[in-house]
Design a protein around this motif. Sequence first.
Motif, PDB file in Angstrom:
ATOM      1  N   THR A 209      -7.601   1.500 -16.220  1.00 45.53           N
ATOM      2  CA  THR A 209      -8.138   0.446 -17.080  1.00 45.53           C
ATOM      3  C   THR A 209      -8.037  -0.922 -16.421  1.00 45.53           C
ATOM      4  O   THR A 209      -8.928  -1.751 -16.561  1.00 45.53           O
ATOM      5  CB  THR A 209      -7.400   0.424 -18.434  1.00 45.53           C
ATOM      6  N   GLY A 210      -6.937  -1.190 -15.704  1.00 45.59           N
ATOM      7  CA  GLY A 210      -6.784  -2.477 -15.030  1.00 45.59           C
ATOM      8  C   GLY A 210      -7.849  -2.683 -13.987  1.00 45.59           C
ATOM      9  O   GLY A 210      -8.439  -3.757 -13.879  1.00 45.59           O
ATOM     10  N   GLU A 211      -8.124  -1.641 -13.185  1.00 43.43           N
ATOM     11  CA  GLU A 211      -9.139  -1.733 -12.142  1.00 43.43           C
ATOM     12  C   GLU A 211     -10.514  -1.946 -12.756  1.00 43.43           C
ATOM     13  O   GLU A 211     -11.317  -2.723 -12.250  1.00 43.43           O
ATOM     14  CB  GLU A 211      -9.136  -0.464 -11.292  1.00 43.43           C
ATOM     15  N   THR A 212     -10.778  -1.236 -13.871  1.00 45.81           N
ATOM     16  CA  THR A 212     -12.071  -1.378 -14.533  1.00 45.81           C
ATOM     17  C   THR A 212     -12.253  -2.795 -15.068  1.00 45.81           C
ATOM     18  O   THR A 212     -13.326  -3.382 -14.949  1.00 45.81           O
ATOM     19  CB  THR A 212     -12.185  -0.369 -15.690  1.00 45.81           C
ATOM     20  N   ALA A 213     -11.181  -3.350 -15.635  1.00 46.64           N
ATOM     21  CA  ALA A 213     -11.251  -4.709 -16.168  1.00 46.64           C
ATOM     22  C   ALA A 213     -11.505  -5.709 -15.045  1.00 46.64           C
ATOM     23  O   ALA A 213     -12.305  -6.634 -15.191  1.00 46.64           O
ATOM     24  CB  ALA A 213      -9.956  -5.044 -16.895  1.00 46.64           C
ATOM     25  N   GLN A 214     -10.819  -5.517 -13.895  1.00 51.62           N
ATOM     26  CA  GLN A 214     -11.023  -6.415 -12.760  1.00 51.62           C
ATOM     27  C   GLN A 214     -12.452  -6.332 -12.245  1.00 51.62           C
ATOM     28  O   GLN A 214     -13.082  -7.350 -11.953  1.00 51.62           O
ATOM     29  CB  GLN A 214     -10.052  -6.070 -11.627  1.00 51.62           C
ATOM     30  N   ALA A 215     -12.955  -5.100 -12.128  1.00 51.47           N
ATOM     31  CA  ALA A 215     -14.322  -4.919 -11.642  1.00 51.47           C
ATOM     32  C   ALA A 215     -15.319  -5.581 -12.588  1.00 51.47           C
ATOM     33  O   ALA A 215     -16.277  -6.212 -12.163  1.00 51.47           O
ATOM     34  CB  ALA A 215     -14.628  -3.428 -11.498  1.00 51.47           C
ATOM     35  N   GLY A 216     -15.067  -5.445 -13.893  1.00 52.74           N
ATOM     36  CA  GLY A 216     -15.953  -6.055 -14.875  1.00 52.74           C
ATOM     37  C   GLY A 216     -15.946  -7.568 -14.777  1.00 52.74           C
ATOM     38  O   GLY A 216     -16.990  -8.216 -14.853  1.00 52.74           O
ATOM     39  N   ALA A 217     -14.756  -8.141 -14.575  1.00 55.67           N
ATOM     40  CA  ALA A 217     -14.640  -9.593 -14.463  1.00 55.67           C
ATOM     41  C   ALA A 217     -15.373 -10.098 -13.226  1.00 55.67           C
ATOM     42  O   ALA A 217     -16.023 -11.143 -13.259  1.00 55.67           O
ATOM     43  CB  ALA A 217     -13.164  -9.994 -14.409  1.00 55.67           C
TER      44      ALA A 217
ATOM     45  N   ASN B 155     -19.561 -12.430 -11.604  1.00 55.34           N
ATOM     46  CA  ASN B 155     -19.743 -13.422 -10.542  1.00 55.34           C
ATOM     47  C   ASN B 155     -21.026 -13.214  -9.741  1.00 55.34           C
ATOM     48  O   ASN B 155     -21.230 -13.893  -8.729  1.00 55.34           O
ATOM     49  CB  ASN B 155     -18.550 -13.385  -9.573  1.00 55.34           C
ATOM     50  N   ALA B 156     -21.865 -12.287 -10.150  1.00 53.84           N
ATOM     51  CA  ALA B 156     -23.079 -11.988  -9.387  1.00 53.84           C
ATOM     52  C   ALA B 156     -23.942 -13.235  -9.180  1.00 53.84           C
ATOM     53  O   ALA B 156     -24.500 -13.445  -8.099  1.00 53.84           O
ATOM     54  CB  ALA B 156     -23.878 -10.894 -10.091  1.00 53.84           C
ATOM     55  N   GLU B 157     -24.037 -14.078 -10.196  1.00 58.05           N
ATOM     56  CA  GLU B 157     -24.849 -15.297 -10.070  1.00 58.05           C
ATOM     57  C   GLU B 157     -24.225 -16.265  -9.072  1.00 58.05           C
ATOM     58  O   GLU B 157     -24.936 -16.926  -8.305  1.00 58.05           O
ATOM     59  CB  GLU B 157     -24.998 -15.970 -11.438  1.00 58.05           C
ATOM     60  N   LYS B 158     -22.900 -16.337  -9.056  1.00 56.81           N
ATOM     61  CA  LYS B 158     -22.202 -17.214  -8.111  1.00 56.81           C
ATOM     62  C   LYS B 158     -22.423 -16.743  -6.682  1.00 56.81           C
ATOM     63  O   LYS B 158     -22.621 -17.546  -5.770  1.00 56.81           O
ATOM     64  CB  LYS B 158     -20.705 -17.245  -8.437  1.00 56.81           C
TER      65      LYS B 158
END
Length: 222
Positions: free
Chosen positions: A39-47, A51-54
């Motif tokens: 779940t932690g990895e999934t949350a990080q990936a989601g966050a 940043n795709a626009e950045k």
Amino acid sequence: MADMMRNLPALRLVAIAAAAGIVAGVTSLYVMGGPDGNTGETAQAGACAANAEKVAALEPAIGGEVAAMLPADPPQSMSDLAFNGPDGEAMTVADLSGKTLLVNLWATWCTPCREEMPALDALQRENGSDKFEVVAVNVDRGSDEKPKAFLEEIGVDSLAYYRDNSMDVFNTLKTRGLALGLPVTLLVGEDGCLLAHMNGPADWASVDAVTLVQAAMGEGGG
């Protein structure tokens, strides 16, 4: 014997219920991931996906001396990337959150690494602040003697001394498809998310490099 036969249906129900409980427990463990689970990895990936626009906005600043930089695709978290800090204690990129980072892996036996080290030092000297840092991580095996002697010999005095003599940090990046050899450089946002990455050397003291860093910090080029 007769009593046992009469109780068979009940025993079957108990066995079925127990099996169902085991399956439910395993399923729960998989979904929750535990303290160090998925779940932690999934949350990080989601966050970082946010940043795709950045990352897209950074692309116009990639060119010239830093043309080999590749935009993160997809953006991913570097927060768990581990090495030792200047005090010799274990740390991760997360400990530097709030800063835009240029993370560079180097070794004394890597000729291109040696050649670009003065430029990395200059980039830190001229642009380092509480908002930006060059994090040059030495990955020589063995003791600190050789890398420290090299840095002293060439007059590097602006870079903090980050270290990983296990090569784990390189191997971690290799498994993520980010490292092919040395040097390898990561441009990481203040939230620990990868913005761009490069294999091979660059002139980090150039106007192109400074423009890229400024764009990553949202300051614009020039």
